[in-house]
Design a protein around this motif. Structure first.
Motif, mmCIF file in Angstrom:
data_model
loop_
_atom_site.group_PDB
_atom_site.id
_atom_site.type_symbol
_atom_site.label_atom_id
_atom_site.label_comp_id
_atom_site.label_asym_id
_atom_site.label_seq_id
_atom_site.Cartn_x
_atom_site.Cartn_y
_atom_site.Cartn_z
ATOM 1 N N GLU A 24 -6.455 -3.965 -4.034
ATOM 2 C CA GLU A 24 -6.531 -2.635 -3.433
ATOM 3 C C GLU A 24 -5.456 -1.714 -4.000
ATOM 4 N N GLN A 25 -4.226 -2.212 -4.110
ATOM 5 C CA GLN A 25 -3.137 -1.406 -4.655
ATOM 6 C C GLN A 25 -3.324 -1.175 -6.153
ATOM 7 N N LYS B 7 0.824 -1.209 0.000
ATOM 8 C CA LYS B 7 0.000 0.000 0.000
ATOM 9 C C LYS B 7 0.857 1.256 0.000
ATOM 10 N N MET C 286 -5.882 1.518 -6.577
ATOM 11 C CA MET C 286 -5.312 2.780 -6.117
ATOM 12 C C MET C 286 -4.462 3.419 -7.224
#
Length: 274
Positions: free
Chosen positions: A209-210, A183, A213
């Protein structure tokens, strides 16, 4: 019938224009030994703007090494010596430097290159010892014109490296790297490299998630390659966001590896063998 000029009588600018398209093997052990005019033309700095060391075989028994030693009448060949030769011949004009990934260039070689070739725009880094990775941020900061960086595996100093790129390389637009993308790594790229247009994290550990992002935060991203990664699947959400990127490649990526293993602490060396 008019006499035709031989290759050795060609205009010097024409010879330089031709020779700057050749690789380092031809420039060092080929054209310089044909005739005096070719030798003179081969020394023009324009011929040494791209220093691609990757395709050369630097092992002591290789054909290239043996030919080099014969042509230059030397009894010992070293990678460091050869790299310094081609760097010096560039006279500071080199814009691209590609190290062989597996041969084992030293940190001294890299610092020498940063001194002799300050105008580099593209650099392909070699594999480095763990204790040398701490110097990468300092090294990268010297290349003020750097636009593209390829690094075989994510260094322990990655966050500081990105910070130094942000501070010193205003034209930086591309990063290629393999490793475990956490992250903090994704946040650093989004916040510190706002102009990035090209990212390649093929064969990395990259949780969804990364991934999202990066896709949301890198507003100027034009090409994003995350093929054969572990940590996400190309589901509807991922593919929808990918439509906003000109070239988005995620073939072969999957949530788990073949053993079902998935963790944020995934070792980059583990990813290498998938």
């Amino acid at each position: 019938m008019k006499n035709k000029k031989g290759w050795e009588e060609m205009d010097m600018d024409c010879l330089v224009n031709i020779f700057q398209r050749l690789g380092l093997e031809d420039l060092t052990i080929g054209v310089p030994f044909v005739c005096k005019s070719w030798h003179q033309a081969s020394l023009d700095p324009l011929c040494w703007r791209v220093l691609d060391l990757e395709p050369l075989d630097f092992m002591p028994w290789s054909k290239f090494t043996k030919r080099f030693m014969m042509h230059y009448s030397v009894h010992h060949f070293s990678f460091t010596g050869f790299m310094r030769l081609v760097a010096m011949r560039s006279h500071g004009s080199a814009i691209e430097l590609r190290f062989p990934l597996l041969f084992g260039a030293s940190m001294h070689d890299l610092f020498y290159a940063s001194s002799e070739c300050p105008g580099l725009k593209k650099v392909v880094m070699p594999n480095l010892l763990l204790e040398d990775e701490v110097h990468i941020p300092e090294l990268v900061a010297k290349w003020k014109e750097l636009e593209l960086l390829e690094i075989q595996s994510k260094p322990a100093s990655f966050l500081e490296m990105v910070a130094q790129i942000s501070l010193n390389c205003e034209n930086f637009v591309g990063l290629r790297m393999l490793g475990s993308i956490k992250k903090d790594d994704a946040l650093a790229i989004v916040r510190l490299l706002p102009k990035v247009k090209y990212l390649c994290f093929d064969k990395s550990y990259l949780p969804k998630e990364q991934l999202l992002m990066l896709m949301d935060g890198c507003k100027e991203l034009e090409r994003f390659s995350v093929k054969d990664c572990i940590g996400f699947e190309a589901d509807e959400e991922v593919m929808k966001k990918g439509l906003g990127i000109k070239f988005f490649e995620c073939e072969g990526s999957k949530l788990f590896d073949d053993s079902g293993y998935d963790t944020d602490e995934c070792d980059p060396l583990y990813v290498h063998v998938i």
